[in-house]
Design a protein around this motif. Sequence first.
Motif, mmCIF file in Angstrom:
data_model
loop_
_atom_site.group_PDB
_atom_site.id
_atom_site.type_symbol
_atom_site.label_atom_id
_atom_site.label_comp_id
_atom_site.label_asym_id
_atom_site.label_seq_id
_atom_site.Cartn_x
_atom_site.Cartn_y
_atom_site.Cartn_z
ATOM 1 N N UNK A 116 0.817 -1.142 0.151
ATOM 2 C CA UNK A 116 -0.148 0.117 -0.110
ATOM 3 C C UNK A 116 0.962 1.170 0.078
ATOM 4 N N UNK A 117 0.451 2.108 -0.930
ATOM 5 C CA UNK A 117 1.233 3.606 -0.813
ATOM 6 C C UNK A 117 0.276 4.431 -0.586
ATOM 7 N N UNK A 118 0.445 5.438 0.504
ATOM 8 C CA UNK A 118 -0.363 6.449 0.752
ATOM 9 C C UNK A 118 0.527 7.772 0.567
ATOM 10 N N UNK A 119 -0.112 8.596 -0.290
ATOM 11 C CA UNK A 119 0.422 9.828 -0.467
ATOM 12 C C UNK A 119 -0.615 11.227 -0.339
ATOM 13 N N UNK A 120 -0.509 11.789 0.569
ATOM 14 C CA UNK A 120 -1.193 13.128 0.801
ATOM 15 C C UNK A 120 -0.343 14.413 0.255
ATOM 16 N N UNK A 121 -1.205 15.606 0.587
ATOM 17 C CA UNK A 121 -0.415 16.820 0.414
ATOM 18 C C UNK A 121 0.771 16.902 1.286
ATOM 19 N N UNK A 180 2.175 14.010 3.519
ATOM 20 C CA UNK A 180 2.699 13.068 3.764
ATOM 21 C C UNK A 180 3.074 11.921 2.880
ATOM 22 N N UNK A 181 3.653 10.905 3.095
ATOM 23 C CA UNK A 181 3.927 9.994 1.994
ATOM 24 C C UNK A 181 4.419 8.734 2.883
ATOM 25 N N UNK A 222 -12.166 -22.259 13.527
ATOM 26 C CA UNK A 222 -11.184 -21.381 14.457
ATOM 27 C C UNK A 222 -9.880 -21.069 13.316
ATOM 28 N N UNK A 223 -9.091 -20.293 13.503
ATOM 29 C CA UNK A 223 -7.995 -19.651 12.685
ATOM 30 C C UNK A 223 -6.833 -19.178 13.594
ATOM 31 N N UNK A 224 -5.762 -19.123 13.012
ATOM 32 C CA UNK A 224 -4.616 -18.597 13.589
ATOM 33 C C UNK A 224 -4.003 -17.983 12.513
ATOM 34 N N UNK A 225 -3.673 -16.570 12.621
ATOM 35 C CA UNK A 225 -2.583 -16.135 11.637
ATOM 36 C C UNK A 225 -1.759 -15.112 12.132
ATOM 37 N N UNK A 226 -0.714 -14.836 11.212
ATOM 38 C CA UNK A 226 0.431 -13.773 11.595
ATOM 39 C C UNK A 226 0.489 -13.013 10.613
ATOM 40 N N UNK A 227 0.304 -11.538 10.978
ATOM 41 C CA UNK A 227 0.289 -10.319 9.924
ATOM 42 C C UNK A 227 1.672 -9.499 10.171
ATOM 43 N N UNK A 228 2.575 -9.519 9.142
ATOM 44 C CA UNK A 228 3.547 -8.900 9.638
ATOM 45 C C UNK A 228 3.423 -7.441 8.767
ATOM 46 N N UNK A 229 3.891 -6.297 9.510
ATOM 47 C CA UNK A 229 3.730 -4.989 8.727
ATOM 48 C C UNK A 229 5.010 -4.124 8.746
ATOM 49 N N UNK A 230 5.559 -3.581 7.781
ATOM 50 C CA UNK A 230 6.504 -2.985 7.501
ATOM 51 C C UNK A 230 6.277 -1.599 6.943
ATOM 52 N N UNK A 231 6.497 -0.446 7.657
ATOM 53 C CA UNK A 231 6.313 0.798 7.042
ATOM 54 C C UNK A 231 7.504 1.525 6.790
ATOM 55 N N UNK A 232 7.588 2.249 5.491
ATOM 56 C CA UNK A 232 8.723 2.498 5.001
ATOM 57 C C UNK A 232 8.521 4.205 4.410
ATOM 58 N N UNK A 233 9.236 4.878 4.475
ATOM 59 C CA UNK A 233 9.232 6.386 4.025
ATOM 60 C C UNK A 233 9.365 6.368 2.476
ATOM 61 N N UNK A 234 9.474 7.708 2.167
ATOM 62 C CA UNK A 234 9.551 8.036 0.548
ATOM 63 C C UNK A 234 10.994 7.400 0.152
ATOM 64 N N UNK A 259 12.900 1.802 6.090
ATOM 65 C CA UNK A 259 11.856 1.290 7.366
ATOM 66 C C UNK A 259 12.121 2.421 8.670
ATOM 67 N N UNK A 260 11.127 2.786 9.182
ATOM 68 C CA UNK A 260 10.692 3.375 10.244
ATOM 69 C C UNK A 260 9.967 2.868 11.506
ATOM 70 N N UNK A 261 9.264 1.793 10.949
ATOM 71 C CA UNK A 261 8.345 1.171 11.880
ATOM 72 C C UNK A 261 7.892 -0.189 11.459
ATOM 73 N N UNK A 262 7.730 -1.148 12.596
ATOM 74 C CA UNK A 262 7.279 -2.380 11.802
ATOM 75 C C UNK A 262 6.328 -3.178 13.257
#
Length: 827
Positions: free
Chosen positions: A300-305, A307-308, A352-364, A368-371
């Motif tokens: 996912x790419x988020x770009x506003x006035x 922020x990115x 039932x279900x079990x899942x692992x969701x890994x998130x990596x947040x990156x800048x322009x 990587x600045x957060x995970x």
Amino acid sequence: MKRLVNRLVLLICLFPWHVGAQPPAGSRADIALAEGKGGLMGVVLDQQTEEPILLANVLVFEEGTQQLLTGTTTDERGFFRITDIAYGKYDIAVSYLGYDDWVKTGIALTDEERLARIGRVMLSSGSNTLAEIEVTAERAAIEFGLDRKVFNVERDIASSGGTAEDLLRNIPSVTVDLDGNISLRGSSNVRILINGKPSALTGMNRQGLLQQIAAGTIERIEVLTNPSAKYDPEGMGGIINIITKQQNKQGFNLQTSVNVGTNDKYNGNLNLNYRVGKFNLQGGYSYNYDNRFFRGERLRTTETVDTFWRLDQFSDGDRLRKSHTLQAGVEYFVSPRANLTLSGRISDQEGGGFSVRSNRFLDRENILFLSSERTEDEVSFDDSWEVNVDYRQRFRQEGRELTVSAQHTISDEEEEENYVEDFFYPGQVFFDTDRQINPALEDNDVWIFQTDYVHPVNDKVTLETGSRVTLRGIAIDSRLLDYNPATDDFEFIDSLSNLFDYQEDVYAVYGILKGSTGKWGWQLGARAEQTNTTSRLLAPRQETFENDYFSVFPSAFLTYKLNDLAGIQVNVSRRINRPNFRSLNPFIDQSDPLNPRTGNPFLRPEFINSYELNYLWSKEKGSLTIGAYFREISDMITRIIQPDETGTVNLRTVANLNSGRNYGLEAIVSLRPVEKLQIVLNGNAYRSEIDGNNLETDLNASGYQFSGRLQGNYTLGKDWGIQMTGFYRSRGVQAQGDMRPMYSIDMGIRKPILKDKASITLRATDIFNTRRFGFVSTSGGIIDDATFQRESRIVFLGFNYSLRQDKRKGRDKNDRREGGGMDDMDF
């Protein structure tokens, strides 16, 4: 006079008037015959109940030989008609699965006796053998009716040992995605019927119910892309009617199957009946244990006035579905022309279900600045039961019939989801954790009452009328508890919890008039409905939304017989798509903070005008249907995404767009080039146009999509059956993006054993592991690119067995030849 008054009172009570269907084949005395040609006509009935038998095979042979000349199948009233047979002497054989074959020999067609009226053919349960003639022809894989296509799936190897959901994957015009969502000709708004009845369970948890129905218990699937006014107009795409095998043979009968699949998949079913005298007792049990992994990737790419940032998300998990389903019923034959049935179904599901969701947040700069790592643990329980009472009364007048039915369904679902998400700075430096519990309850209560009456006015006109009342109540109680480290306990969060109540009542009456003249057949109908809905949001705030509306749904069908092999059909209908309770619930579901969802309480129903033109051609070695269709949609309901209040994530919701249009061409070809090979090819190409100017100009979209399916069945050696199925769906457009292509190949092999009383099946689904779902969507500077996969490459080994004990083995088989009948008592 008294009888006439009684009939008039009955018709008035069943208002509105519903006149006509084209008369049953063979019911007219003025059948047109070519010069020097003759014909045969008759009606096929169950000897015990005198019920008409639909799709019984009627075959004509040269006298004293096994040389098959022509044949046909019976219509919904059991009638058959075969015309343009050269003068001579012939043998006729009538057969249907589960009944003794019926034979009549030495039928003479001459210039003086051009039309042989066979009369009533009474079929009884028995050994399915013929003394004079051995019939080995199989029922065609595809058959065509006035308003439907019939797919005979009893011998479908690729779905053997699977469920109804697996079986639908092999039906032309039907597409099933990775999550079990069903679409027909590209429309996911499809009505599912079980044995012609709108089981309330299909409207609540369609995927769950279809996974409980074993494929081995299904006889055929009917697809109605443009249903008549007799049917509920709900569903833009049309109706899929699943017909199960009816256990109504004399004596004790049993059918069972057991299947084992790779990676913890097991299912089995047992169906039996005991029929003696005026009673028919039926029972069944099915078990399904299905454990599958799933994977997903979202960029996912988020770009506003101001922020990115970019999100790379990877998901990995397992989901388990386990169910027990018990069904039972008793049918009482009140008289030779009337029967009363009480039946029920109880289902116990656990998931039932079990899942692992890994998130990596990156800048322009792609730094990587957060995970975070989010684990989701879910458990659910669903208990449901359904009770049906049906009464059917046939009258002395052929084709006249009254049916009355009532249905009550209750379903209670309990679900609890546990979330733990740990947050890290670059270098995997832990700095925070978030823990939540989300228990939820969902209660469904549905009542359905229906009456249908058929009255042949004369040989050319039939009156049908009926009414239906549906009362549906749904309640949702979803709570969110957030962990507080200070108290070391979970605290209830009112603003993120939801209490919602929905009531929908629909009152309907319909009428149809059918008839025929020469080569023309026609049908006109209309259905009127009053719908009352109330949505109440009780927490976290209180709001009430009401929407009551009256609608009329006309339908019309016109057919023209070009010759004995070909015909043309034109049909028109109006349909509706009512918003479901989940789409109306305004609560914002934050169970996944990066992908929140909400409903729209102001949604209006969408209305669809549907038009079709079909060309049908059928011969002994194959059939062809080519259809053109056009759907015009007003107040189109569609899923859209929009930035939430923070502008950083997409909020998924639903809205009414101005309109939509679908243009399409579909072709279905069935071929038997050689005796041991049957090929079915289906292709559907259509264009979608979406007008969303009422919301945003960028919600306008248009594009083409194509789907196709090729299935081949081959008999190897004496009785080995091999089947292969290939499916492809091209890229498709959505209001804010498009879907990626999807394709797969399935294969199966079957070997009959124990003198054809049993069989062993080995099948493999998605052999090349290509069945994936992907899409790209764009909204408000947020671009989502996602691909998901649910385990689909599976190998199944199955065993099927049928046991039958006929109480009438000592009966003289001559009793079932040359007709026979019951006394003609009137009601």
